[in-house]
Design a protein around this motif. Structure first.
Motif, mmCIF file in Angstrom:
data_model
loop_
_atom_site.group_PDB
_atom_site.id
_atom_site.type_symbol
_atom_site.label_atom_id
_atom_site.label_comp_id
_atom_site.label_asym_id
_atom_site.label_seq_id
_atom_site.Cartn_x
_atom_site.Cartn_y
_atom_site.Cartn_z
ATOM 1 N N THR A 42 45.426 35.096 37.864
ATOM 2 C CA THR A 42 45.449 36.385 37.082
ATOM 3 C C THR A 42 44.232 36.828 36.311
ATOM 4 N N SER A 43 43.521 35.716 35.802
ATOM 5 C CA SER A 43 42.349 36.348 35.045
ATOM 6 C C SER A 43 41.195 36.928 36.121
ATOM 7 N N VAL A 44 41.181 36.203 37.217
ATOM 8 C CA VAL A 44 40.355 36.789 38.326
ATOM 9 C C VAL A 44 40.764 38.331 38.855
ATOM 10 N N ALA A 45 42.078 38.228 38.894
ATOM 11 C CA ALA A 45 42.932 39.716 39.374
ATOM 12 C C ALA A 45 42.533 40.833 38.330
ATOM 13 N N ALA A 46 42.673 40.350 37.087
ATOM 14 C CA ALA A 46 42.287 41.520 35.895
ATOM 15 C C ALA A 46 40.827 41.763 35.944
ATOM 16 N N ASN A 47 39.885 40.672 36.175
ATOM 17 C CA ASN A 47 38.693 41.048 36.150
ATOM 18 C C ASN A 47 38.279 42.009 37.385
ATOM 19 N N LEU A 48 38.905 41.687 38.492
ATOM 20 C CA LEU A 48 38.673 42.852 39.344
ATOM 21 C C LEU A 48 39.224 44.058 39.278
ATOM 22 N N SER A 49 40.254 44.223 38.751
ATOM 23 C CA SER A 49 40.984 45.254 38.168
ATOM 24 C C SER A 49 40.170 46.079 37.402
ATOM 25 N N LEU A 50 39.591 45.500 36.394
ATOM 26 C CA LEU A 50 38.624 46.054 35.398
ATOM 27 C C LEU A 50 37.419 46.534 35.853
ATOM 28 N N ARG A 51 36.869 45.951 36.926
ATOM 29 C CA ARG A 51 35.590 46.598 37.524
ATOM 30 C C ARG A 51 35.629 47.395 38.543
#
Length: 99
Positions: free
Chosen positions: A27-36
Motif C-alpha cells: 500500500t505504501s508503494v501504491a500511495a507513492n505512485l498515486s501521489l506522483r
C-alpha cells in the motif's frame, strides 16, 4: 540461550507480522505512485483512485499498529502465564511481582 529464545520469538511473531508488513509495503508503494501520477491528473476517476489509495495506506498503518499491539499482548500472556512460561512460575514470587 538468549539467541534460542529470540529465534523462537521471531518465528512466532514473524508468521503474523511479515504478511501484515508486506501489505503495508504494497500500500505504501501504491500511495507513492498515486501521489506522483494519479492526483495530478485532470480526470476525476484517477484523482478519486489516488485518494482511495492514500486512504488505504492510512488504514494499513493503523492496522499494523493494532495487529502489533494485540500480538505483543498475546505473546506476553503466553510467555508468562501459559505453557511457555512454566519456568517463570517456578520462582518464589507472585504473578504481580513478575509483571
Amino acid at each position: 540461550m538468549l539467541r534460542k529464545l529470540l529465534k523462537h520469538e521471531f518465528r512466532a511473531t514473524g508468521r503474523i507480522m511479515l504478511p501484515v508488513i508486506g501489505i503495508l509495503l504494497a500500500t505504501s508503494v501504491a500511495a507513492n505512485l498515486s501521489l506522483r501520477y494519479l492526483l495530478g491528473s485532470n480526470a476525476w476517476f484517477f484523482s478519486m483512485l489516488g485518494i482511495l489509495l492514500l486512504t488505504a495506506f492510512g488504514f494499513a498503518i493503523f492496522g499494523v499498529f493494532i495487529v502489533s499491539f494485540i500480538l505483543m499482548i498475546q505473546r506476553f500472556y503466553k510467555n508468562l502465564l501459559q505453557d511457555e512460561g512454566y519456568v517463570m512460575l517456578t520462582l518464589p514470587v507472585s504473578i504481580h511481582q513478575h509483571i
